[in-house]
Enzyme design. Structure first.
Site, mmCIF file in Angstrom:
data_model
loop_
_atom_site.group_PDB
_atom_site.id
_atom_site.type_symbol
_atom_site.label_atom_id
_atom_site.label_comp_id
_atom_site.label_asym_id
_atom_site.label_seq_id
_atom_site.Cartn_x
_atom_site.Cartn_y
_atom_site.Cartn_z
ATOM 1 N N GLU A 130 0.777 -1.202 0.024
ATOM 2 C CA GLU A 130 -0.064 -0.009 0.023
ATOM 3 C C GLU A 130 0.935 1.215 0.042
ATOM 4 O O GLU A 130 1.329 1.530 1.076
ATOM 5 C CB GLU A 130 -0.913 0.051 1.201
ATOM 6 C CG GLU A 130 -1.902 -1.214 1.650
ATOM 7 C CD GLU A 130 -2.279 -1.492 2.973
ATOM 8 O OE1 GLU A 130 -2.926 -0.253 3.144
ATOM 9 O OE2 GLU A 130 -2.000 -2.400 3.664
ATOM 10 N N HIS A 243 2.804 0.130 3.734
ATOM 11 C CA HIS A 243 2.519 -1.095 4.525
ATOM 12 C C HIS A 243 2.571 -2.444 3.540
ATOM 13 O O HIS A 243 2.157 -2.254 2.320
ATOM 14 C CB HIS A 243 1.002 -1.119 4.618
ATOM 15 C CG HIS A 243 0.542 -0.093 5.775
ATOM 16 N ND1 HIS A 243 -0.638 0.404 6.154
ATOM 17 C CD2 HIS A 243 1.292 0.665 6.573
ATOM 18 C CE1 HIS A 243 -0.530 1.414 7.013
ATOM 19 N NE2 HIS A 243 0.608 1.607 7.119
ATOM 20 N N ARG A 314 -4.185 -0.901 15.219
ATOM 21 C CA ARG A 314 -3.362 -0.560 14.051
ATOM 22 C C ARG A 314 -2.059 0.010 14.761
ATOM 23 O O ARG A 314 -1.264 0.639 14.023
ATOM 24 C CB ARG A 314 -4.164 0.297 13.128
ATOM 25 C CG ARG A 314 -5.178 -0.530 12.184
ATOM 26 C CD ARG A 314 -5.871 0.704 11.587
ATOM 27 N NE ARG A 314 -7.188 -0.080 11.092
ATOM 28 C CZ ARG A 314 -7.045 -0.577 9.698
ATOM 29 N NH1 ARG A 314 -6.034 -0.204 9.126
ATOM 30 N NH2 ARG A 314 -7.954 -1.187 9.079
ATOM 31 N N GLU A 331 0.126 -8.010 7.892
ATOM 32 C CA GLU A 331 0.356 -6.535 7.280
ATOM 33 C C GLU A 331 1.431 -6.002 8.169
ATOM 34 O O GLU A 331 1.578 -5.791 9.316
ATOM 35 C CB GLU A 331 -0.832 -5.806 7.295
ATOM 36 C CG GLU A 331 -0.450 -4.278 6.758
ATOM 37 C CD GLU A 331 -1.592 -3.202 7.211
ATOM 38 O OE1 GLU A 331 -2.210 -3.388 8.604
ATOM 39 O OE2 GLU A 331 -2.052 -2.559 6.436
HETATM 40 N N1 GLN Z 1 0.284 7.307 6.853
HETATM 41 C C1 GLN Z 1 0.555 6.276 7.870
HETATM 42 C C2 GLN Z 1 1.774 5.859 7.972
HETATM 43 O O1 GLN Z 1 2.689 6.494 7.946
HETATM 44 C C3 GLN Z 1 -0.442 5.196 7.591
HETATM 45 C C4 GLN Z 1 -1.836 5.435 7.493
HETATM 46 C C5 GLN Z 1 -2.912 4.417 7.269
HETATM 47 O O2 GLN Z 1 -2.783 3.675 6.375
HETATM 48 N N2 GLN Z 1 -3.690 4.010 8.077
HETATM 49 O O3 GLN Z 1 2.096 4.558 7.894
HETATM 50 MG MG MG Z 2 -2.856 4.333 4.087
HETATM 51 MG MG MG Z 3 -2.727 -0.781 5.547
HETATM 52 MG MG MG Z 4 -4.182 1.271 3.080
#
Ligand code: GLN
Ligand code: MG
Ligand code: MG
Ligand code: MG
Length: 442
Positions: A130, A243, A314, A331
């Site tokens: 991602e 990610h 998360r 992930e």
């Molecule tokens: N931008 C965020 C990071 O630095 C991630 C944000 C998201 O996708 N939930 O990892």
């Molecule tokens: Mg994101």
């Molecule tokens: Mg993600």
């Molecule tokens: Mg995402």
């Protein structure tokens, strides 16, 4: 493969391609290419084209600078934004030595070597990344700025602005190049976007990440914008991550899935997590390879800081998305898009395989918000942190035999040399923050 080779040649002819770019990345993941005319294509596909590797970052010493490019015919793609008449296509290449052996300093060869180790254990690796990025305006001279007019946030449907238009064009272009786009949305920060494409086997995915960054930058430029994959361009708002969803397959079966386990995760999946967590601090040097990467890995901006895993929340390094069956995956949330994807996937896989070989049990999953814990609570639960700087990460890499071996001594030595230089360069500078903080105080 004569058949695949001939197919590429006839496709190139059908599409009226005039120029072929032979692409590869240097150790830092910067895309390089050599343009040839279509008349040279057959010779190129036979691996007969030579280039001088001595001026490529991390490649060879002067005395052995003749290198051969071996295009992977499966990577043939036309650049849709170039004229149809006299079209431009590309092929991703592996680098070979004059004696016909794979060049150990080639990142794509490095990933292939670790994938071959996985194959020996019966596994293939699938990866779905991602990628997040910012779109900024350029100034009158066309130089990138940090300005954006966009005020939108996560999944916002703003009045269509320049950024939305550019993102739409990026998606369409990527699709024309064979990407299956699964999602594209505005991210949390102003000017920040994310485009997700369907998972693929690790090598294909790494090729796609390289292509993705190149396409996104190119299309942004054609819209008068600058796209950046810099991990943390602006203090005080979210940075950009990559990610990395990963799973191992055994034939057509997802080896991470166990329908009989209470959490649906197989032993293989758990050991893979254990391996990633054990090597996380060394891996960071490769998945978060810039000085700036560590400005992103701080509390408060949805980026991981602590080495923990969870099915639910998360904040940890590793999250287990709810999907099971064929979609079972983990992930990994610390990688950022400034990494060399070939090397990043190689070290993740090597860590996971180490976990499987040595049956490394991960600690219990952590479903609490780690950012709200005290240092003592974290210590009690055995929750460590990712390195706080590139320097710290490099020290970890030096100590980690498994990750060093995955890179190979050649890539390892050149990577560390380049990164140590980068760190030293940064370390001796006087930054605006220091002037602001100390100039009048002392
Ligand atoms: N931008 C965020 C990071 O630095 C991630 C944000 C998201 O996708 N939930 O990892
Ligand atoms: Mg994101
Ligand atoms: Mg993600
Ligand atoms: Mg995402």
């Amino acid at each position: 493969d004569a058949a695949v080779k001939n197919e590429v040649i006839s496709r190139a002819r059908e599409l009226g391609a005039k120029f072929i770019r032979l692409q590869f990345t240097d150790i830092l993941g910067v895309l390089k290419n050599m343009a040839i005319t279509v008349e040279q294509l057959e010779k190129a596909l036979d691996g007969e084209l030579m280039f001088d590797g001595s001026s490529i970052h991390g490649f060879t010493r002067i005395e052995e600078s003749d290198m051969y490019l071996r295009p992977d015919p499966k990577t043939f793609a036309v650049f849709p934004w170039r004229p149809r008449d006299g079209a431009v296509a590309r092929l991703m290449c592996d680098i070979y030595n004059p004696d016909g052996t794979p060049y150990a300093g080639c990142p794509r060869n490095t990933l292939k070597r670790v994938l071959a180790e996985a194959a020996e254990m019966g596994f293939t690796m699938n990866v779905g990344p991602e990628l997040e990025f910012f779109l900024f305006h350029v100034d009158a001279e066309g130089r990138p700025t940090l300005r954006t007019h966009d005020k939108a946030g996560y999944f916002d449907l703003s009045p269509v602005d320049l950024g939305e238009n550019a993102r739409r064009a990026m998606v369409l272009t990527l699709e024309e190049m064979g990407f299956e786009i699964e999602a594209s949305h505005h991210e949390v920060a102003p000017g920040q976007h994310e485009i997700d494409f369907k998972y693929a086997d690790a090598l294909d995915c790494a090729d796609k990440i390289v292509t993705f960054k190149f396409v996104v930058r190119t299309i942004a430029q054609r819209h008068g914008l600058h796209a950046t994959f810099m991990p943390k361009p602006v203090f005080g708002i979210n940075g950009s991550g990559m990610h990395t969803n990963q799973s191992l397959f055994r034939g057509n079966e997802n080896a991470f899935y166990d329908p009989y386990a209470p959490d649906g995760l197989s032993d293989i999946a758990r050991y893979y997590i254990g391996g990633l967590m054990k090597h996380a601090r060394a891996i960071a040097a490769v998945t978060n390879p810039t000085v700036n990467s560590y400005k992103r890995l701080v509390p408060g901006y949805e980026a991981p800081v602590y080495i923990a895993w969870s099915g639910r929340n998360r904040s940890p390094l590793i999250r287990i998305p709810a999907k099971r069956g064929m979609s079972t995956r983990i992930e990994l949330r610390n990688p950022d898009p400034s990494c060399n994807p070939y090397l990043a996937l190689a070290v993740c896989l090597a860590a996971g395989l180490d976990g499987i070989k040595n049956r490394i049990e991960p600690p219990a999953p952590c479903d609490r918000n780690i950012y709200e814990m005290t240092a003592a609570e974290r210590e009690e639960l055995g929750i460590g942190s990712l390195p706080a700087s590139l320097e710290e990460a490099l020290r970890e890499l030096e100590r980690d035999e498994v990750i060093r071996k995955a890179l190979g001594e050649d890539v390892y030595a050149k990577f560390v040399e380049a990164k140590q230089k980068e760190w030293d360069n940064y370390r001796i500078q006087v930054h605006p923050w220091e002037v602001e903080e100390y100039l009048s105080k002392f």
